[in-house]
Write a protein that holds these residues in place. Structure first.
Motif, PDB file in Angstrom:
ATOM      1  N   ALA A  14       0.848  -1.198   0.000  1.00 54.80           N
ATOM      2  CA  ALA A  14       0.000   0.000   0.000  1.00 54.80           C
ATOM      3  C   ALA A  14       0.881   1.244   0.000  1.00 54.80           C
ATOM      4  O   ALA A  14       1.892   1.295   0.707  1.00 54.80           O
ATOM      5  N   PRO A  15       0.509   2.255  -0.784  1.00 52.05           N
ATOM      6  CA  PRO A  15       1.314   3.484  -0.781  1.00 52.05           C
ATOM      7  C   PRO A  15       1.220   4.204   0.556  1.00 52.05           C
ATOM      8  O   PRO A  15       0.184   4.169   1.216  1.00 52.05           O
ATOM      9  N   ASN A  16       2.330   4.831   0.951  1.00 52.94           N
ATOM     10  CA  ASN A  16       2.338   5.635   2.171  1.00 52.94           C
ATOM     11  C   ASN A  16       2.753   7.072   1.886  1.00 52.94           C
ATOM     12  O   ASN A  16       2.937   7.860   2.816  1.00 52.94           O
ATOM     13  N   SER A  17       2.901   7.435   0.587  1.00 51.91           N
ATOM     14  CA  SER A  17       3.234   8.812   0.235  1.00 51.91           C
ATOM     15  C   SER A  17       2.857   9.101  -1.208  1.00 51.91           C
ATOM     16  O   SER A  17       2.699   8.194  -2.017  1.00 51.91           O
ATOM     17  N   ILE A  18       2.709  10.373  -1.477  1.00 47.38           N
ATOM     18  CA  ILE A  18       2.546  10.882  -2.837  1.00 47.38           C
ATOM     19  C   ILE A  18       3.472  12.076  -2.938  1.00 47.38           C
ATOM     20  O   ILE A  18       3.478  12.940  -2.061  1.00 47.38           O
ATOM     21  N   LYS A  19       4.273  12.112  -3.988  1.00 44.36           N
ATOM     22  CA  LYS A  19       5.180  13.228  -4.214  1.00 44.36           C
ATOM     23  C   LYS A  19       4.993  13.716  -5.636  1.00 44.36           C
ATOM     24  O   LYS A  19       4.920  12.909  -6.561  1.00 44.36           O
ATOM     25  N   VAL A  20       4.907  15.025  -5.805  1.00 43.55           N
ATOM     26  CA  VAL A  20       4.779  15.588  -7.139  1.00 43.55           C
ATOM     27  C   VAL A  20       6.086  15.359  -7.888  1.00 43.55           C
ATOM     28  O   VAL A  20       7.157  15.714  -7.405  1.00 43.55           O
ATOM     29  N   ALA A  21       5.965  14.749  -9.048  1.00 41.08           N
ATOM     30  CA  ALA A  21       7.126  14.497  -9.886  1.00 41.08           C
ATOM     31  C   ALA A  21       6.863  15.089 -11.270  1.00 41.08           C
ATOM     32  O   ALA A  21       5.717  15.336 -11.646  1.00 41.08           O
ATOM     33  N   VAL A  22       7.936  15.318 -11.994  1.00 40.07           N
ATOM     34  CA  VAL A  22       7.853  15.795 -13.373  1.00 40.07           C
ATOM     35  C   VAL A  22       8.670  14.848 -14.243  1.00 40.07           C
ATOM     36  O   VAL A  22       9.593  14.193 -13.774  1.00 40.07           O
ATOM     37  N   SER A  23       8.289  14.792 -15.507  1.00 41.66           N
ATOM     38  CA  SER A  23       9.078  14.051 -16.485  1.00 41.66           C
ATOM     39  C   SER A  23       8.997  14.806 -17.800  1.00 41.66           C
ATOM     40  O   SER A  23       8.130  15.667 -17.978  1.00 41.66           O
ATOM     41  N   ALA A  24       9.917  14.484 -18.710  1.00 42.34           N
ATOM     42  CA  ALA A  24       9.980  15.238 -19.955  1.00 42.34           C
ATOM     43  C   ALA A  24      10.218  14.333 -21.145  1.00 42.34           C
ATOM     44  O   ALA A  24      11.115  13.486 -21.130  1.00 42.34           O
ATOM     45  N   LEU A  25       9.405  14.547 -22.175  1.00 43.34           N
ATOM     46  CA  LEU A  25       9.633  13.936 -23.469  1.00 43.34           C
ATOM     47  C   LEU A  25      10.405  14.965 -24.283  1.00 43.34           C
ATOM     48  O   LEU A  25       9.873  16.007 -24.650  1.00 43.34           O
ATOM     49  N   VAL A  26      11.679  14.665 -24.499  1.00 42.45           N
ATOM     50  CA  VAL A  26      12.574  15.569 -25.221  1.00 42.45           C
ATOM     51  C   VAL A  26      12.909  14.911 -26.544  1.00 42.45           C
ATOM     52  O   VAL A  26      13.388  13.772 -26.570  1.00 42.45           O
ATOM     53  N   ALA A  58       8.162  23.989 -14.411  1.00 49.81           N
ATOM     54  CA  ALA A  58       9.060  24.195 -15.553  1.00 49.81           C
ATOM     55  C   ALA A  58      10.517  24.188 -15.103  1.00 49.81           C
ATOM     56  O   ALA A  58      11.386  23.624 -15.791  1.00 49.81           O
ATOM     57  N   GLN A  59      10.807  24.794 -13.966  1.00 54.18           N
ATOM     58  CA  GLN A  59      12.172  24.773 -13.432  1.00 54.18           C
ATOM     59  C   GLN A  59      12.570  23.355 -13.040  1.00 54.18           C
ATOM     60  O   GLN A  59      13.710  22.939 -13.266  1.00 54.18           O
ATOM     61  N   VAL A  65      16.129  17.186 -16.069  1.00 50.90           N
ATOM     62  CA  VAL A  65      16.724  16.742 -17.332  1.00 50.90           C
ATOM     63  C   VAL A  65      18.221  17.041 -17.337  1.00 50.90           C
ATOM     64  O   VAL A  65      19.031  16.191 -17.725  1.00 50.90           O
ATOM     65  N   MET A  66      18.602  18.226 -16.898  1.00 50.33           N
ATOM     66  CA  MET A  66      20.028  18.579 -16.846  1.00 50.33           C
ATOM     67  C   MET A  66      20.785  17.649 -15.894  1.00 50.33           C
ATOM     68  O   MET A  66      21.862  17.142 -16.240  1.00 50.33           O
ATOM     69  N   GLU A  67      20.233  17.416 -14.701  1.00 49.38           N
ATOM     70  CA  GLU A  67      20.912  16.560 -13.726  1.00 49.38           C
ATOM     71  C   GLU A  67      21.132  15.148 -14.277  1.00 49.38           C
ATOM     72  O   GLU A  67      22.191  14.567 -14.078  1.00 49.38           O
ATOM     73  N   GLU A  68      20.119  14.595 -14.930  1.00 49.79           N
ATOM     74  CA  GLU A  68      20.187  13.202 -15.346  1.00 49.79           C
ATOM     75  C   GLU A  68      20.857  12.982 -16.699  1.00 49.79           C
ATOM     76  O   GLU A  68      21.327  11.877 -16.966  1.00 49.79           O
ATOM     77  N   THR A  69      20.880  14.020 -17.552  1.00 55.57           N
ATOM     78  CA  THR A  69      21.337  13.801 -18.928  1.00 55.57           C
ATOM     79  C   THR A  69      22.416  14.751 -19.418  1.00 55.57           C
ATOM     80  O   THR A  69      23.050  14.480 -20.438  1.00 55.57           O
ATOM     81  N   GLY A  70      22.570  15.923 -18.797  1.00 58.42           N
ATOM     82  CA  GLY A  70      23.488  16.940 -19.299  1.00 58.42           C
ATOM     83  C   GLY A  70      22.888  17.811 -20.392  1.00 58.42           C
ATOM     84  O   GLY A  70      23.553  18.700 -20.911  1.00 58.42           O
ATOM     85  N   ILE A  71      21.620  17.566 -20.734  1.00 57.15           N
ATOM     86  CA  ILE A  71      20.949  18.326 -21.781  1.00 57.15           C
ATOM     87  C   ILE A  71      20.108  19.436 -21.147  1.00 57.15           C
ATOM     88  O   ILE A  71      19.310  19.182 -20.247  1.00 57.15           O
ATOM     89  N   GLU A  72      20.309  20.658 -21.649  1.00 59.77           N
ATOM     90  CA  GLU A  72      19.519  21.803 -21.200  1.00 59.77           C
ATOM     91  C   GLU A  72      18.240  21.841 -22.029  1.00 59.77           C
ATOM     92  O   GLU A  72      18.280  21.699 -23.250  1.00 59.77           O
ATOM     93  N   VAL A  73      17.079  22.016 -21.347  1.00 63.54           N
ATOM     94  CA  VAL A  73      15.795  22.014 -22.054  1.00 63.54           C
ATOM     95  C   VAL A  73      14.918  23.179 -21.615  1.00 63.54           C
ATOM     96  O   VAL A  73      15.117  23.780 -20.560  1.00 63.54           O
ATOM     97  N   LEU A 102       3.692  14.887 -13.599  1.00 63.01           N
ATOM     98  CA  LEU A 102       3.304  15.828 -14.640  1.00 63.01           C
ATOM     99  C   LEU A 102       4.329  15.675 -15.747  1.00 63.01           C
ATOM    100  O   LEU A 102       5.512  15.912 -15.525  1.00 63.01           O
ATOM    101  N   CYS A 103       3.868  15.248 -16.922  1.00 64.56           N
ATOM    102  CA  CYS A 103       4.798  15.002 -18.019  1.00 64.56           C
ATOM    103  C   CYS A 103       4.690  16.133 -19.037  1.00 64.56           C
ATOM    104  O   CYS A 103       3.590  16.505 -19.450  1.00 64.56           O
ATOM    105  N   PHE A 104       5.836  16.654 -19.439  1.00 68.29           N
ATOM    106  CA  PHE A 104       5.907  17.788 -20.347  1.00 68.29           C
ATOM    107  C   PHE A 104       6.683  17.424 -21.605  1.00 68.29           C
ATOM    108  O   PHE A 104       7.578  16.592 -21.571  1.00 68.29           O
ATOM    109  N   ARG A 105       6.364  18.092 -22.673  1.00 63.43           N
ATOM    110  CA  ARG A 105       7.201  18.092 -23.867  1.00 63.43           C
ATOM    111  C   ARG A 105       8.243  19.186 -23.631  1.00 63.43           C
ATOM    112  O   ARG A 105       7.909  20.249 -23.096  1.00 63.43           O
ATOM    113  N   ALA A 106       9.473  18.930 -24.011  1.00 66.67           N
ATOM    114  CA  ALA A 106      10.533  19.915 -23.806  1.00 66.67           C
ATOM    115  C   ALA A 106      11.479  19.899 -24.994  1.00 66.67           C
ATOM    116  O   ALA A 106      11.738  18.846 -25.582  1.00 66.67           O
ATOM    117  N   ASN A 107      11.976  21.070 -25.328  1.00 69.56           N
ATOM    118  CA  ASN A 107      12.918  21.210 -26.436  1.00 69.56           C
ATOM    119  C   ASN A 107      14.347  21.290 -25.903  1.00 69.56           C
ATOM    120  O   ASN A 107      14.605  22.034 -24.950  1.00 69.56           O
TER     121      ASN A 107
END
Length: 156
Positions: A14-26, A58-59, A65-73, A102-107
């Protein structure tokens, strides 16, 4: 910290937390998708992570993305809100988190691919080659919704 994803699994804790997360389709100028191979579960994923206090979504997208990939978006569009209660993520510290992303498209606007403590591989992948990668179904859904041309945000 390792993690185990449970998806439509009656044996899931059973879940014991919810945390707002973001992801990006680049996608690059050739339509290839920026993918990472995660260090915590060895699966391929689009980059993303938790929202931190004091930042906008957005931040958070740009930072993760920068932390995980080195790509600025630059985040450009909301793909959707993914909050399936049948997807829980158990961490080895006892936290069991219900998915909420929350999943975003990012350039891409700069940088160069590199790995991090969260990504053991960073690569640009042709959409047709995604089937060859071990990608969690929840991430596949985000990618497929991002590749659709509907323009309307998806939500669960």
């Amino acid at each position: 910290m390792s993690r185990t994803d449970y998806f439509h699994d009656p044996a899931a804790p059973a879940p014991n937390s919810i945390k707002v997360a973001v992801s990006a389709l680049v996608q690059d100028e050739h339509g290839r998708i920026l993918m990472i191979r995660r260090t915590d579960n060895d699966k391929y994923s689009i980059p993303g992570g938790g929202l931190e206090a004091g930042e906008t979504v957005a931040q958070a997208v740009a930072r993760e993305v920068m932390e995980e990939t080195g790509i600025e978006v630059d985040a450009t569009e909301l793909i959707g809100v993914f909050s399936n209660p049948d997807h829980v993520i158990a961490y080895d510290d006892g936290e069991v988190r219900q998915e909420f992303s929350l999943c975003f498209r990012a350039n891409p606007i700069g940088g160069a691919p590199r790995t991090s403590s969260e990504s053991k591989e960073v690569r640009w992948v042709e959409p047709a080659a995604l089937g060859e990668l071990d990608v969690h179904p929840s991430i596949r859904l985000r990618i497929s919704k991002g590749l659709e041309a509907s323009g309307d945000p998806y939500f669960t």
